[in-house]
Design an enzyme around this catalytic site. Structure first.
Site, PDB file in Angstrom:
ATOM      1  N   LYS A  73       0.872  -1.185   0.000  1.00  0.00           N
ATOM      2  CA  LYS A  73       0.000   0.000   0.000  1.00  0.00           C
ATOM      3  C   LYS A  73       0.898   1.220   0.000  1.00  0.00           C
ATOM      4  O   LYS A  73       2.026   1.175   0.491  1.00  0.00           O
ATOM      5  CB  LYS A  73      -0.872   0.010   1.263  1.00  0.00           C
ATOM      6  CG  LYS A  73      -2.107   0.875   1.157  1.00  0.00           C
ATOM      7  CD  LYS A  73      -3.256   0.089   0.576  1.00  0.00           C
ATOM      8  CE  LYS A  73      -4.478   0.927   0.335  1.00  0.00           C
ATOM      9  NZ  LYS A  73      -5.634   0.090  -0.038  1.00  0.00           N
ATOM     10  N   ASP A 106      -7.248   4.259  -4.268  1.00  0.00           N
ATOM     11  CA  ASP A 106      -7.841   4.128  -2.932  1.00  0.00           C
ATOM     12  C   ASP A 106      -8.430   5.513  -2.655  1.00  0.00           C
ATOM     13  O   ASP A 106      -8.683   6.282  -3.600  1.00  0.00           O
ATOM     14  CB  ASP A 106      -6.787   3.704  -1.885  1.00  0.00           C
ATOM     15  CG  ASP A 106      -7.416   3.243  -0.561  1.00  0.00           C
ATOM     16  OD1 ASP A 106      -7.850   2.086  -0.486  1.00  0.00           O
ATOM     17  OD2 ASP A 106      -7.494   4.040   0.390  1.00  0.00           O
TER      18      ASP A 106
HETATM   19  P1  NDP Z   1     -13.064   7.726  -2.437  1.00  0.00           P
HETATM   20  O1  NDP Z   1     -11.995   8.716  -2.288  1.00  0.00           O
HETATM   21  O2  NDP Z   1     -13.653   7.473  -3.792  1.00  0.00           O
HETATM   22  O3  NDP Z   1     -14.271   8.046  -1.457  1.00  0.00           O
HETATM   23  C1  NDP Z   1     -14.066   8.146  -0.081  1.00  0.00           C
HETATM   24  C2  NDP Z   1     -15.383   8.512   0.584  1.00  0.00           C
HETATM   25  O4  NDP Z   1     -15.216   8.408   1.991  1.00  0.00           O
HETATM   26  C3  NDP Z   1     -15.799   9.947   0.323  1.00  0.00           C
HETATM   27  O5  NDP Z   1     -17.177  10.039   0.388  1.00  0.00           O
HETATM   28  C4  NDP Z   1     -15.122  10.682   1.465  1.00  0.00           C
HETATM   29  O6  NDP Z   1     -15.724  11.922   1.810  1.00  0.00           O
HETATM   30  C5  NDP Z   1     -15.310   9.705   2.610  1.00  0.00           C
HETATM   31  N1  NDP Z   1     -14.228   9.862   3.571  1.00  0.00           N
HETATM   32  C6  NDP Z   1     -12.895   9.703   3.339  1.00  0.00           C
HETATM   33  N2  NDP Z   1     -12.194   9.966   4.448  1.00  0.00           N
HETATM   34  C7  NDP Z   1     -13.084  10.283   5.395  1.00  0.00           C
HETATM   35  C8  NDP Z   1     -12.985  10.646   6.745  1.00  0.00           C
HETATM   36  N3  NDP Z   1     -11.785  10.722   7.353  1.00  0.00           N
HETATM   37  N4  NDP Z   1     -14.126  10.903   7.424  1.00  0.00           N
HETATM   38  C9  NDP Z   1     -15.337  10.831   6.827  1.00  0.00           C
HETATM   39  N5  NDP Z   1     -15.503  10.494   5.522  1.00  0.00           N
HETATM   40  C10 NDP Z   1     -14.394  10.226   4.836  1.00  0.00           C
HETATM   41  O7  NDP Z   1     -12.465   6.359  -1.838  1.00  0.00           O
HETATM   42  P2  NDP Z   1     -12.949   4.866  -2.062  1.00  0.00           P
HETATM   43  O8  NDP Z   1     -14.408   4.807  -2.225  1.00  0.00           O
HETATM   44  O9  NDP Z   1     -12.077   4.256  -3.085  1.00  0.00           O
HETATM   45  O10 NDP Z   1     -12.526   4.200  -0.674  1.00  0.00           O
HETATM   46  C11 NDP Z   1     -13.409   4.119   0.443  1.00  0.00           C
HETATM   47  C12 NDP Z   1     -12.950   3.017   1.374  1.00  0.00           C
HETATM   48  O11 NDP Z   1     -12.941   1.778   0.668  1.00  0.00           O
HETATM   49  C13 NDP Z   1     -11.534   3.166   1.937  1.00  0.00           C
HETATM   50  O12 NDP Z   1     -11.483   2.619   3.225  1.00  0.00           O
HETATM   51  C14 NDP Z   1     -10.696   2.300   0.994  1.00  0.00           C
HETATM   52  O13 NDP Z   1      -9.504   1.873   1.599  1.00  0.00           O
HETATM   53  C15 NDP Z   1     -11.655   1.160   0.765  1.00  0.00           C
HETATM   54  N6  NDP Z   1     -11.443   0.337  -0.422  1.00  0.00           N
HETATM   55  C16 NDP Z   1     -11.364   0.893  -1.654  1.00  0.00           C
HETATM   56  C17 NDP Z   1     -11.193   0.098  -2.763  1.00  0.00           C
HETATM   57  C18 NDP Z   1     -11.165   0.644  -4.135  1.00  0.00           C
HETATM   58  O14 NDP Z   1     -11.088  -0.157  -5.071  1.00  0.00           O
HETATM   59  N7  NDP Z   1     -11.262   1.934  -4.352  1.00  0.00           N
HETATM   60  C19 NDP Z   1     -11.035  -1.356  -2.629  1.00  0.00           C
HETATM   61  C20 NDP Z   1     -11.226  -1.841  -1.285  1.00  0.00           C
HETATM   62  C21 NDP Z   1     -11.406  -1.011  -0.236  1.00  0.00           C
HETATM   63  P3  NDP Z   1     -15.005  13.300   1.361  1.00  0.00           P
HETATM   64  O15 NDP Z   1     -15.183  13.347  -0.123  1.00  0.00           O
HETATM   65  O16 NDP Z   1     -15.703  14.366   2.112  1.00  0.00           O
HETATM   66  O17 NDP Z   1     -13.574  13.156   1.765  1.00  0.00           O
HETATM   67  O1  2IT Z   2      -7.987  -1.627  -0.451  1.00  0.00           O
HETATM   68  C1  2IT Z   2      -7.977  -2.116  -1.592  1.00  0.00           C
HETATM   69  O2  2IT Z   2      -8.134  -3.321  -1.776  1.00  0.00           O
HETATM   70  C2  2IT Z   2      -7.790  -1.213  -2.729  1.00  0.00           C
HETATM   71  N1  2IT Z   2      -7.708  -0.011  -2.545  1.00  0.00           N
HETATM   72  C3  2IT Z   2      -7.679  -1.773  -4.119  1.00  0.00           C
HETATM   73  C4  2IT Z   2      -6.275  -2.224  -4.383  1.00  0.00           C
HETATM   74  C5  2IT Z   2      -5.972  -2.640  -5.795  1.00  0.00           C
HETATM   75  O3  2IT Z   2      -4.795  -2.926  -6.033  1.00  0.00           O
HETATM   76  O4  2IT Z   2      -6.863  -2.678  -6.649  1.00  0.00           O
END
Ligand code: NDP
Ligand code: 2IT
Length: 446
Positions: free
Chosen positions: A126, A166
């Protein structure tokens, strides 16, 4: 707590002071693994767990860049290369002001187990930066990404370490990072996943984490002969994971009541339909606006600075960030009749929340199992890049469904308890561990 577990955690704590998120993730995993390892001395004698908690390598670097006013800005960049026993390092990049070494070590640690669960040959890593893309122009984001990759390029590669998105890293950022890597190295390769479809990306990768989460929930529901039809679902977040989790819930006949961002949550008692969700997608991905604007447009409630866990629901999907659902939230959910919590985010539930779910014997699916669909389709993107070929939407979607089913099966295999309850946390931890541990044993002390 058993003696071995306590001794192990004390050691990890001593070596990693001031890393609370990392220690939280390690404790959670060690609680399931130490009793298992005690029954399997080969893992104990080879100190497999002691090695797994030590990153193979951590890279920390300066990221200097020029903002639109011509001023110098300096951020910190990281890549944690945690474990390569079963494949090249693989895992996302996070750009958010809260990023620290502790946060990235917890994420890299979780990623090792998650990637193993997918059944694909991917190690865990990561990275990211404390850079905040919010309120930055596209030009500033590009300048930052170019500077970040100007150092990172020497540590990554299609067979070495393959970053992806992420929090704060989506299509736009992956594009700028890829462009700079290609320019420096002079090669077009699958060094990143989450690429645009036209330049080597996979269909379904944008949707994969959210869709995979809902496929996993369907598998959980099947264990009690149930389905998503008519279920009330609360979702936090409104980014990549939240959007596509909501989309699939809607398609499956569930009612999505809430979405949120760091400013608060909206509650739409009629349910967010596909048309309203399209508004959220446009608002978040193109206008880069705030979720409160939804409440103004569709005349529903916005709860400033709050999280959606007090709203009555059947299923809760925390999809924003770590530790966003605490013990009190968990008790409120259980008291309101929620029977299933599945993590789209990484470690969104605090240990107190998880304890409350376990005590209430409700379904609790940890992120390393439930949100593995994203990295799984990243793995499929790598396969397609190697083949120099693209699969259709249906082909990728079917493979994703199959992978989520297999992960569910593994969780049941290792997580079923004497009273029949499925402890998905234990199942995912042991199910992810065995393949890595056996590979480490086979490869000697490295
Ligand atoms: P994005 O940046 O697309 O969206 C993040 C969302 O979470 C936004 O709505 C954001 O609000 C909110 N957010 C982020 N930080 C905070 C905080 N500290 N407090 C409150 N709200 C918060 O990210 P993703 O959707 O990609 O990721 C979301 C979660 O999913 C993370 O934990 C990530 O690690 C996990 N994840 C993502 C994957 C992926 O493929 N993208 C795969 C597996 C897990 P705001 O816009 O106001 O910051
Ligand atoms: O937390 C996760 O699994 C991710 N942000 C996706 C990682 C990836 O390599 O697609």
């Amino acid at each position: 707590m058993n003696d071995l577990l306590r001794q192990f955690l004390e050691k990890v704590q001593c070596r990693n002071t001031a890393e609370p998120e990392f220690l939280q993730a390690v404790s959670e995993v060690a609680e399931s693994l130490i009793p298992y390892i005690e029954k399997h001395p080969k893992y104990k004698n080879s100190k497999i767990l002691e090695r797994i908690v030590e990153p193979e390598r951590v890279i920390i670097f300066r990221v200097p860049w020029l903002n639109d006013k011509g001023e110098v800005e300096v951020n910190r960049g990281f890549r944690v290369q945690m474990n390569s026993a079963i494949g090249p390092y693989k895992g996302g990049l996070r750009f958010h002001p809260s990023v620290t070494l502790s946060v990235l070590k917890f994420l890299a640690f979780e990623q090792v187990f998650k990637n193993s669960l997918t059944g694909l040959p991917m190690g865990g890593g990561k990275g990211g930066s404390d850079f905040d893309p919010k309120n930055r122009s596209d030009n500033e984001v590009m300048k930052f990404c170019q500077s970040f990759m100007t150092e990172l390029y020497r540590h990554v590669g299609a067979d070495i370490d393959i970053p992806a998105g992420d929090i704060g890293v989506g299509n736009r950022e992956i594009g700028y990072l890829f462009g700079q890597y290609k320019r420096i190295k002079g090669e077009f390769s699958g060094v990143l996943t989450g690429k645009g479809y036209e330049w080597g990306g996979s269909l379904i990768r944008p949707e994969a984490t959210g869709y995979g989460l809902v496929y996993f929930v369907e598998e959980i529901l099947k264990t009690r002969g149930d389905s998503l039809v008519g279920k009330k679902v609360t979702i936090s977040g409104s980014g990549n994971v939240a959007q596509y989790a909501a989309e699939k819930c809607i398609a499956k006949g569930a009612k999505v009541l809430t979405m949120s961002d760091s400013g608060g949550f909206i509650y739409d008692p009629d349910g967010i339909d596909q048309e309203r969700l399209n508004y959220i997608k446009h608002l978040k991905d193109h206008e880069r606006g705030r979720i409160r604007e939804y409440a103004n447009k569709f005349n529903c409630s916005f709860f400033e600075g709050e999280r959606p866990w007090k709203i009555k629901c059947d299923i809760a999907l925390p999809n924003a960030t770590q530790n966003e659902l605490n013990g009190d939230d968990a008790i409120a959910l259980v008291e309101n009749g929620c029977f299933c919590v599945a993590e789209g985010a990484n470690m969104p539930c605090t240990p107190e929340a998880v304890a409350a779910f376990n005590q209430a014997r409700i379904f609790y699916a940890p992120g390393k199992a439930a949100n593995a669909g994203g990295v799984a389709v990243s793995g499929l993107e790598m396969s397609q890049n190697s083949l120099r070929f693209s699969w259709t939407r249906d082909e990728v979607d079917n493979k994703l469904k199959e992978i989520m089913k297999q992960i569910h099966k593994l969780c049941v295999k290792y997580g079923r308890e004497e009273d029949g309850h499925i402890n998905y946390e234990k199942g995912a931890n042991i199910g992810g561990f065995v393949k890595i541990a056996d590979s480490m044993l086979a490869q000697g002390v490295v």
